[in-house]
Enzyme design. Sequence first.
Site, PDB file in Angstrom:
ATOM      1  N   LYS A  83      -9.116   2.910  -2.362  1.00 39.13           N
ATOM      2  CA  LYS A  83      -9.453   2.276  -1.074  1.00 39.13           C
ATOM      3  C   LYS A  83     -10.787   2.796  -0.550  1.00 39.13           C
ATOM      4  O   LYS A  83     -10.991   4.005  -0.443  1.00 39.13           O
ATOM      5  CB  LYS A  83      -8.319   2.537  -0.083  1.00 39.13           C
ATOM      6  CG  LYS A  83      -8.452   1.826   1.258  1.00 39.13           C
ATOM      7  CD  LYS A  83      -7.190   2.053   2.104  1.00 39.13           C
ATOM      8  CE  LYS A  83      -7.229   1.321   3.429  1.00 39.13           C
ATOM      9  NZ  LYS A  83      -5.970   1.494   4.191  1.00 39.13           N
ATOM     10  N   GLU A 135       0.849  -1.204   0.000  1.00 41.12           N
ATOM     11  CA  GLU A 135       0.000   0.000   0.000  1.00 41.12           C
ATOM     12  C   GLU A 135       0.886   1.257   0.000  1.00 41.12           C
ATOM     13  O   GLU A 135       1.937   1.289   0.649  1.00 41.12           O
ATOM     14  CB  GLU A 135      -0.842  -0.032   1.284  1.00 41.12           C
ATOM     15  CG  GLU A 135      -1.742   1.159   1.501  1.00 41.12           C
ATOM     16  CD  GLU A 135      -2.534   1.037   2.821  1.00 41.12           C
ATOM     17  OE1 GLU A 135      -2.293   0.081   3.604  1.00 41.12           O
ATOM     18  OE2 GLU A 135      -3.392   1.901   3.055  1.00 41.12           O
ATOM     19  N   VAL A 164      -0.317  -1.953  10.594  1.00 45.29           N
ATOM     20  CA  VAL A 164       0.356  -1.198  11.662  1.00 45.29           C
ATOM     21  C   VAL A 164       0.088  -1.851  13.013  1.00 45.29           C
ATOM     22  O   VAL A 164      -0.907  -2.551  13.190  1.00 45.29           O
ATOM     23  CB  VAL A 164      -0.134   0.273  11.697  1.00 45.29           C
ATOM     24  CG1 VAL A 164       0.369   1.033  10.481  1.00 45.29           C
ATOM     25  CG2 VAL A 164      -1.661   0.356  11.777  1.00 45.29           C
ATOM     26  N   CYS A 214      -5.561  -3.156   2.491  1.00 48.46           N
ATOM     27  CA  CYS A 214      -5.371  -3.194   3.948  1.00 48.46           C
ATOM     28  C   CYS A 214      -6.681  -3.199   4.742  1.00 48.46           C
ATOM     29  O   CYS A 214      -7.367  -4.199   4.771  1.00 48.46           O
ATOM     30  CB  CYS A 214      -4.443  -2.058   4.372  1.00 48.46           C
ATOM     31  SG  CYS A 214      -3.602  -2.425   5.940  1.00 48.46           S
TER      32      CYS A 214
HETATM   33  C1  ACM Z   1      -4.238   0.279   7.078  1.00 53.62           C
HETATM   34  O1  ACM Z   1      -5.359   0.202   6.556  1.00 53.62           O
HETATM   35  N1  ACM Z   1      -3.190   0.667   6.387  1.00 53.62           N
HETATM   36  C2  ACM Z   1      -4.045  -0.080   8.490  1.00 53.62           C
END
Ligand code: ACM
Length: 302
Positions: free
Chosen positions: A129, A59, A188, A161
Amino acid sequence: MSGRRLRRVRYREQVSRMVRVAAAQYAPVVGEVEANRAAAVAWTGRAAAAGADLIVLPELASSGYVFNDENEAQRASEEADGPLAAALGDVCARSGCYVVCGVNERSAEARYNSALLLGPSGLIATYRKVHLFHDEQSWFAAGDELPLVELPFGNVGIIVCFDMWFPEPARALALAGADIIAAPTNWVASFKRTVYDDRGYVQGDYVLMATAAQNGVVTVAADRVGVERGTRFLGASIIVGADGWPLAGPASSDGDELLLADVDLDSVAAARQRTPRNHLLGDRRPASYRVRRLPLRTPTPA
Ligand code: ACM
């Protein structure tokens, strides 16, 4: 697509739909757009040299993740068909591979935390996203659709993510015919009490294993490593088969790594047909998923 790869895929399609999938785990650097582009090109080239047909990069691989302010986020952005797409498109054209890469995308209206899907003919799709995590909401607008692309070897969808903590996008992609879901990530440590288990898996690995098992779809997470302004990224990239079990990974918590797995996409149909009498998608009964709230009956005193 190069003649070499076209022949190989055609040959494979006669006997099975074998695809070599790669996840590249490394550490982009916040604000270092040119160096990040060079790293994305190098990892794509390395994976292609290892025979990968589909390569997934992390990402926001173009820009890094933890921005100090609006100016920095904007300076590190680029258009979907900008320099990153051009550079990765060149690698794909030379080697015949396909790549999914996270990008800080600038459009006329907004910035998006996006992922590009590129192939030998250049940019094929941009996914924006949908579920923005924590401070991403300060820098990015949310996307509102899920591209699904028919590649020569199979159908590929993308989530990024935090999206994977919402079962709906993966389900929608599977119902629309996805064989592989590519997931660029920046997992994270923040907000988690348990980060790794004693086998080195992070929660995202299990979420992707569940996603694969529930939908009969191959899932590929390319995470990043390193620490950016106090935010630690978890590594533990993974490639999961359509039956829900890992094919490669989890990668290490802090090292650069290239995961590779050979996947027979005919396994997707087999995984969905869970038993001779059960199909993961066909057996869904949405009309029966109505919640009926029941009051707690307290005994009336005599
Ligand atoms: C995330 O969505 N990068 C934790």
